[in-house]
Scaffold this motif. Structure first.
Motif, PDB file in Angstrom:
ATOM      1  N   UNK A  12       0.853  -1.194   0.000  1.00  0.00           N
ATOM      2  CA  UNK A  12       0.000   0.000   0.000  1.00  0.00           C
ATOM      3  C   UNK A  12       0.890   1.245   0.000  1.00  0.00           C
ATOM      4  N   UNK A  13       0.287   2.388  -0.291  1.00  0.00           N
ATOM      5  CA  UNK A  13       1.071   3.627  -0.331  1.00  0.00           C
ATOM      6  C   UNK A  13       1.531   3.994   1.085  1.00  0.00           C
ATOM      7  N   UNK A  14       2.784   4.388   1.192  1.00  0.00           N
ATOM      8  CA  UNK A  14       3.368   4.710   2.513  1.00  0.00           C
ATOM      9  C   UNK A  14       2.770   5.995   3.065  1.00  0.00           C
ATOM     10  N   UNK A  42       5.075  -4.177   7.830  1.00  0.00           N
ATOM     11  CA  UNK A  42       4.359  -4.462   9.075  1.00  0.00           C
ATOM     12  C   UNK A  42       3.682  -5.821   8.981  1.00  0.00           C
ATOM     13  N   UNK A  43       3.851  -6.611  10.020  1.00  0.00           N
ATOM     14  CA  UNK A  43       3.235  -7.930  10.071  1.00  0.00           C
ATOM     15  C   UNK A  43       1.908  -7.783  10.823  1.00  0.00           C
ATOM     16  N   UNK A  44       0.793  -8.000  10.157  1.00  0.00           N
ATOM     17  CA  UNK A  44      -0.490  -7.853  10.852  1.00  0.00           C
ATOM     18  C   UNK A  44      -0.549  -8.877  11.980  1.00  0.00           C
ATOM     19  N   UNK A  45      -1.192  -8.457  13.106  1.00  0.00           N
ATOM     20  CA  UNK A  45      -1.158  -9.339  14.258  1.00  0.00           C
ATOM     21  C   UNK A  45      -2.226 -10.415  14.239  1.00  0.00           C
ATOM     22  N   UNK A  46      -3.358 -10.111  13.649  1.00  0.00           N
ATOM     23  CA  UNK A  46      -4.472 -11.052  13.787  1.00  0.00           C
ATOM     24  C   UNK A  46      -4.968 -11.595  12.447  1.00  0.00           C
ATOM     25  N   UNK A  51       2.159  -6.259   5.400  1.00  0.00           N
ATOM     26  CA  UNK A  51       1.876  -5.057   4.616  1.00  0.00           C
ATOM     27  C   UNK A  51       3.177  -4.302   4.363  1.00  0.00           C
ATOM     28  N   UNK A  52       3.430  -3.961   3.103  1.00  0.00           N
ATOM     29  CA  UNK A  52       4.614  -3.190   2.715  1.00  0.00           C
ATOM     30  C   UNK A  52       4.174  -1.774   2.388  1.00  0.00           C
ATOM     31  N   UNK A  53       4.862  -0.783   2.963  1.00  0.00           N
ATOM     32  CA  UNK A  53       4.512   0.612   2.724  1.00  0.00           C
ATOM     33  C   UNK A  53       5.507   1.183   1.721  1.00  0.00           C
ATOM     34  N   UNK A  57       3.962   4.583  -7.067  1.00  0.00           N
ATOM     35  CA  UNK A  57       4.492   4.237  -8.399  1.00  0.00           C
ATOM     36  C   UNK A  57       5.199   2.877  -8.404  1.00  0.00           C
ATOM     37  N   UNK A  58       5.655   2.443  -7.214  1.00  0.00           N
ATOM     38  CA  UNK A  58       6.385   1.172  -7.149  1.00  0.00           C
ATOM     39  C   UNK A  58       5.454  -0.029  -6.966  1.00  0.00           C
ATOM     40  N   UNK A  59       4.188   0.231  -6.667  1.00  0.00           N
ATOM     41  CA  UNK A  59       3.289  -0.887  -6.345  1.00  0.00           C
ATOM     42  C   UNK A  59       3.124  -1.873  -7.520  1.00  0.00           C
ATOM     43  N   UNK A  60       2.960  -1.394  -8.767  1.00  0.00           N
ATOM     44  CA  UNK A  60       2.858  -2.377  -9.868  1.00  0.00           C
ATOM     45  C   UNK A  60       4.088  -3.296  -9.945  1.00  0.00           C
TER      46      UNK A  60
END
Ligand code: ATP
Ligand code: ZN
Length: 298
Positions: A12-14, A42-46, A51-53, A57-60
């Protein structure tokens, strides 16, 4: 040790216009992320989600390379990269669903003094943009020849400093254009944020994505739905049911001590606006309550 093979990775966008809404959407899906904005990961807890921030433009590239399996991005960036980059894996990125935020349009705008008649008025002109791919395709499809001046930001000042005759930029309210003495003349693309995926993920990720989608669909449907409660005269019940937008079978309950009135409860899947409420009132409904729905599972 946690097995990374069994986790779904999302880009996702930072920071920027999509960042907060993307995080909020995950929260609504019951996925808790740590608050820090500086971290890249960030590693979701539940939920088995990482998730990478990153920059939008880099997401694709993140998704195409399978560094992430899914991403949240504006269609404007996705389509532009898909046109511009020769990478087949970027072209193969699939949109899973529209997310209903980050609405904007990519528009061509000219200075107020420019005598614009139609698209042919742009022939031979210089247009400044950060969306070279989308703009060149738009012009090519209409057989218009322009010089495209590629800029990374502050596109709207280009005509003032004679770097370009027109601009092609993102607009949501047109306020920035007006402030810079520009008027919108063509829409290149209507855009909003979307959830995208690659075609390279394994079975474990497909299953996690299906789980995430169930929650996401619940959130997206709930967002456009409302719970409506009202009192209806018994003899006008059918008329009132007919006005409730997109509701299937409303619940009808008796009211203690009243033979002439019943209570009606309904989930309305379409917008409930003031004119709908006025219409209900005109048909004899009273005590009308419209309540937002937080989550919904069919
Ligand atoms: P990054 O640092 O991630 O590269 P950015 O500066 O390129 O960020 P933002 O300005 O945060 O990008 O915009 C992100 C997305 O928000 C846009 O690509 C677009 O899809 C959407 N958006 C919605 N409304 C607007 C608007 N008025 N102007 C620009 N972008 C908008
Ligand atoms: Zn960007």
């Amino acid at each position: 040790m946690i097995n990374d093979e069994k986790r779904l990775k999302l880009a996702i966008q930072k920071s920027g216009r999509l960042a907060d809404e993307s995080r909020k959407l995950l929260e609504k899906c019951g996925i808790n992320l740590l608050k820090s904005k500086d971290q890249l990961f960030c590693r979701a807890q539940n939920f088995p989600l990482d998730v990478f921030f990153v920059r939008d433009d880099d997401i694709p590239t993140f998704v195409a390379s399978n560094a992430c399996h899914i991403g949240i991005i504006g269609q404007n960036v996705l389509f532009d990269e898909q046109i511009k980059l020769p990478n087949q894996k970027i072209k193969d990125i699939i949109t899973i669903t529209e997310l209903g935020f980050g609405q904007c349009r990519l528009s061509i705008a000219v200075p107020n003094g420019f005598e614009y008649e139609n698209i042919k008025s742009l022939d031979g002109k210089r247009i400044a943009t950060s969306y070279q791919g989308l703009l060149s395709k738009f012009l090519q499809d209409r057989s218009i020849n322009c010089e495209i001046v590629s800029m990374q930001g502050a596109v709207e000042i280009a005509p003032r400093i004679d770097m370009a005759d027109a601009v092609c930029d993102l607009v949501s309210t047109a306020a920035t254009l007006t402030m810079n003495g520009l008027k919108e003349v063509e829409t290149v693309l209507e855009s909003q944020s979307v959830l995208v995926r690659n075609n390279s993920m394994g079975q474990a990720q497909e299953e996690l994505l299906a789980r995430l989608m169930l929650r996401l669909q619940g959130v997206l449907t709930a967002r456009s739905s409302k719970y409506v409660m009202l009192h209806s005269p018994v003899d006008r019940l059918e008329e009132i049911k007919g006005v409730l937008p997109g509701s299937e079978s409303p619940t009808v309950l008796s009211l203690q001590g009243r033979d002439d009135l019943v209570a009606v409860h309904a989930v309305c899947n379409e917008g409930v606006f003031w004119d709908t409420m006025e219409d209900l009132k005109a048909k004899g409904a009273s005590s009308i309550l419209v309540i937002p729905i937080e989550k919904m599972l069919g």
